[in-house]
Design an enzyme around this catalytic site. Sequence first.
Site, PDB file in Angstrom:
ATOM      1  N   HIS A  26       0.831  -1.207   0.000  1.00  0.00           N
ATOM      2  CA  HIS A  26       0.000   0.000   0.000  1.00  0.00           C
ATOM      3  C   HIS A  26       0.863   1.254   0.000  1.00  0.00           C
ATOM      4  O   HIS A  26       1.576   1.532   0.950  1.00  0.00           O
ATOM      5  CB  HIS A  26      -0.945  -0.010   1.203  1.00  0.00           C
ATOM      6  CG  HIS A  26      -1.881  -1.172   1.191  1.00  0.00           C
ATOM      7  ND1 HIS A  26      -1.597  -2.352   1.831  1.00  0.00           N
ATOM      8  CD2 HIS A  26      -3.090  -1.346   0.594  1.00  0.00           C
ATOM      9  CE1 HIS A  26      -2.601  -3.206   1.630  1.00  0.00           C
ATOM     10  NE2 HIS A  26      -3.513  -2.608   0.889  1.00  0.00           N
ATOM     11  N   HIS A  33      -4.464  -6.088  -6.163  1.00  0.00           N
ATOM     12  CA  HIS A  33      -4.286  -7.289  -5.356  1.00  0.00           C
ATOM     13  C   HIS A  33      -5.642  -7.796  -4.862  1.00  0.00           C
ATOM     14  O   HIS A  33      -6.636  -7.081  -4.874  1.00  0.00           O
ATOM     15  CB  HIS A  33      -3.314  -7.052  -4.192  1.00  0.00           C
ATOM     16  CG  HIS A  33      -3.709  -5.945  -3.275  1.00  0.00           C
ATOM     17  ND1 HIS A  33      -3.507  -4.609  -3.570  1.00  0.00           N
ATOM     18  CD2 HIS A  33      -4.303  -5.965  -2.053  1.00  0.00           C
ATOM     19  CE1 HIS A  33      -3.958  -3.859  -2.571  1.00  0.00           C
ATOM     20  NE2 HIS A  33      -4.455  -4.658  -1.645  1.00  0.00           N
ATOM     21  N   CYS A  68     -12.749  -6.063   6.415  1.00  0.00           N
ATOM     22  CA  CYS A  68     -12.080  -6.242   5.132  1.00  0.00           C
ATOM     23  C   CYS A  68     -10.753  -6.939   5.393  1.00  0.00           C
ATOM     24  O   CYS A  68     -10.254  -6.936   6.513  1.00  0.00           O
ATOM     25  CB  CYS A  68     -11.799  -4.899   4.468  1.00  0.00           C
ATOM     26  SG  CYS A  68     -13.282  -3.970   4.057  1.00  0.00           S
ATOM     27  N   HIS A  70      -7.292  -9.464   3.375  1.00  0.00           N
ATOM     28  CA  HIS A  70      -6.628 -10.082   2.231  1.00  0.00           C
ATOM     29  C   HIS A  70      -6.458 -11.572   2.495  1.00  0.00           C
ATOM     30  O   HIS A  70      -5.994 -11.945   3.577  1.00  0.00           O
ATOM     31  CB  HIS A  70      -5.242  -9.462   2.031  1.00  0.00           C
ATOM     32  CG  HIS A  70      -5.246  -7.983   1.939  1.00  0.00           C
ATOM     33  ND1 HIS A  70      -5.127  -7.160   3.042  1.00  0.00           N
ATOM     34  CD2 HIS A  70      -5.373  -7.160   0.868  1.00  0.00           C
ATOM     35  CE1 HIS A  70      -5.178  -5.891   2.650  1.00  0.00           C
ATOM     36  NE2 HIS A  70      -5.325  -5.868   1.338  1.00  0.00           N
ATOM     37  N   GLU A  88     -10.253  -9.845  14.091  1.00  0.00           N
ATOM     38  CA  GLU A  88     -10.563  -8.422  14.271  1.00  0.00           C
ATOM     39  C   GLU A  88     -11.741  -8.176  15.212  1.00  0.00           C
ATOM     40  O   GLU A  88     -11.765  -7.171  15.922  1.00  0.00           O
ATOM     41  CB  GLU A  88     -10.879  -7.763  12.920  1.00  0.00           C
ATOM     42  CG  GLU A  88      -9.693  -7.699  11.991  1.00  0.00           C
ATOM     43  CD  GLU A  88      -9.965  -6.863  10.751  1.00  0.00           C
ATOM     44  OE1 GLU A  88     -10.907  -6.041  10.762  1.00  0.00           O
ATOM     45  OE2 GLU A  88      -9.225  -7.031   9.764  1.00  0.00           O
ATOM     46  N   TYR A 105     -12.159  -1.881  -6.998  1.00  0.00           N
ATOM     47  CA  TYR A 105     -12.159  -0.424  -6.850  1.00  0.00           C
ATOM     48  C   TYR A 105     -10.727   0.080  -6.726  1.00  0.00           C
ATOM     49  O   TYR A 105      -9.794  -0.675  -6.430  1.00  0.00           O
ATOM     50  CB  TYR A 105     -12.965   0.009  -5.614  1.00  0.00           C
ATOM     51  CG  TYR A 105     -12.244  -0.269  -4.318  1.00  0.00           C
ATOM     52  CD1 TYR A 105     -11.538   0.742  -3.671  1.00  0.00           C
ATOM     53  CD2 TYR A 105     -12.225  -1.546  -3.769  1.00  0.00           C
ATOM     54  CE1 TYR A 105     -10.845   0.477  -2.499  1.00  0.00           C
ATOM     55  CE2 TYR A 105     -11.547  -1.811  -2.604  1.00  0.00           C
ATOM     56  CZ  TYR A 105     -10.852  -0.797  -1.980  1.00  0.00           C
ATOM     57  OH  TYR A 105     -10.151  -1.055  -0.835  1.00  0.00           O
ATOM     58  N   GLU A 115      -5.531   2.552  -2.470  1.00  0.00           N
ATOM     59  CA  GLU A 115      -6.022   1.179  -2.411  1.00  0.00           C
ATOM     60  C   GLU A 115      -6.390   0.774  -3.832  1.00  0.00           C
ATOM     61  O   GLU A 115      -6.927   1.586  -4.596  1.00  0.00           O
ATOM     62  CB  GLU A 115      -7.255   1.057  -1.508  1.00  0.00           C
ATOM     63  CG  GLU A 115      -6.947   0.693  -0.083  1.00  0.00           C
ATOM     64  CD  GLU A 115      -6.378  -0.707   0.128  1.00  0.00           C
ATOM     65  OE1 GLU A 115      -5.938  -1.359  -0.845  1.00  0.00           O
ATOM     66  OE2 GLU A 115      -6.364  -1.150   1.281  1.00  0.00           O
ATOM     67  N   GLU A 117      -7.903  -2.777  -5.289  1.00  0.00           N
ATOM     68  CA  GLU A 117      -8.236  -4.142  -4.910  1.00  0.00           C
ATOM     69  C   GLU A 117      -9.296  -4.766  -5.812  1.00  0.00           C
ATOM     70  O   GLU A 117     -10.251  -4.101  -6.214  1.00  0.00           O
ATOM     71  CB  GLU A 117      -8.747  -4.179  -3.467  1.00  0.00           C
ATOM     72  CG  GLU A 117      -7.684  -3.812  -2.453  1.00  0.00           C
ATOM     73  CD  GLU A 117      -8.147  -3.897  -1.022  1.00  0.00           C
ATOM     74  OE1 GLU A 117      -7.288  -4.079  -0.145  1.00  0.00           O
ATOM     75  OE2 GLU A 117      -9.366  -3.772  -0.768  1.00  0.00           O
ATOM     76  N   TRP A 162     -14.628   2.282  -0.514  1.00  0.00           N
ATOM     77  CA  TRP A 162     -15.081   0.994  -1.055  1.00  0.00           C
ATOM     78  C   TRP A 162     -16.522   0.701  -0.622  1.00  0.00           C
ATOM     79  O   TRP A 162     -17.321   0.247  -1.425  1.00  0.00           O
ATOM     80  CB  TRP A 162     -14.135  -0.143  -0.688  1.00  0.00           C
ATOM     81  CG  TRP A 162     -13.855  -0.309   0.779  1.00  0.00           C
ATOM     82  CD1 TRP A 162     -14.541  -1.085   1.668  1.00  0.00           C
ATOM     83  CD2 TRP A 162     -12.809   0.333   1.517  1.00  0.00           C
ATOM     84  NE1 TRP A 162     -13.988  -0.969   2.924  1.00  0.00           N
ATOM     85  CE2 TRP A 162     -12.921  -0.111   2.857  1.00  0.00           C
ATOM     86  CE3 TRP A 162     -11.788   1.218   1.186  1.00  0.00           C
ATOM     87  CZ2 TRP A 162     -12.059   0.316   3.862  1.00  0.00           C
ATOM     88  CZ3 TRP A 162     -10.932   1.647   2.177  1.00  0.00           C
ATOM     89  CH2 TRP A 162     -11.073   1.193   3.506  1.00  0.00           C
TER      90      TRP A 162
END
Length: 193
Positions: A26, A33, A68, A70, A88, A105, A115, A117, A162
Amino acid sequence: MTYDEHVVLVDGEGNQIGTAPKSTVHGVATPLHLAFSSYVFDRQARVLLSRRADHKITWPGEWTNSCCGHPLPGEALESAVIRRLDFELGLHVDSIDLLLPRFSYQAVMGNGIMEHELCPVYRVIVSADAVPNAEEVGAIRWVPWKEFADEVLSGETPISPWAREQVPLLVALGPDPLNWPTADPENLPPAAR
């Protein structure tokens, strides 16, 4: 997490083209990604919103959807959603459904950090309340879906870029988030199948 997680780099068609340490991805030239967004609901169709921790690199302190993240290289997206919700928010998933398999986005913060992604979107239903991890989440709140969606669509509620793009697509699925039609996992990007 104490080690440097890797993210999956993808091309414009969603094919994996490599991996990179999350800590290096980032910046002002963030490569495309693989990621995910999830919207957590309780049985009353309230959505769980989270405020990103103030030390996050991207959109610190901003309100956003529930969670959110990855997927790790080789990790199924659903597994990544479940892993991150536990980490989280201390949540255990009752059910998880794919909604928007090809959402993507690009957004740039005022300081130039971007960002970028390919970010399939999931609905998650839970029975218990969240226990936020302060390293990841600054605050949470449960909001009736219609109230949240109306405020995002009207611009009344500031939200992550997003989520601002995702909410109209979710609204288009129908008024009751617990009964939204699910998407075929075959429509996921190749890197996520």
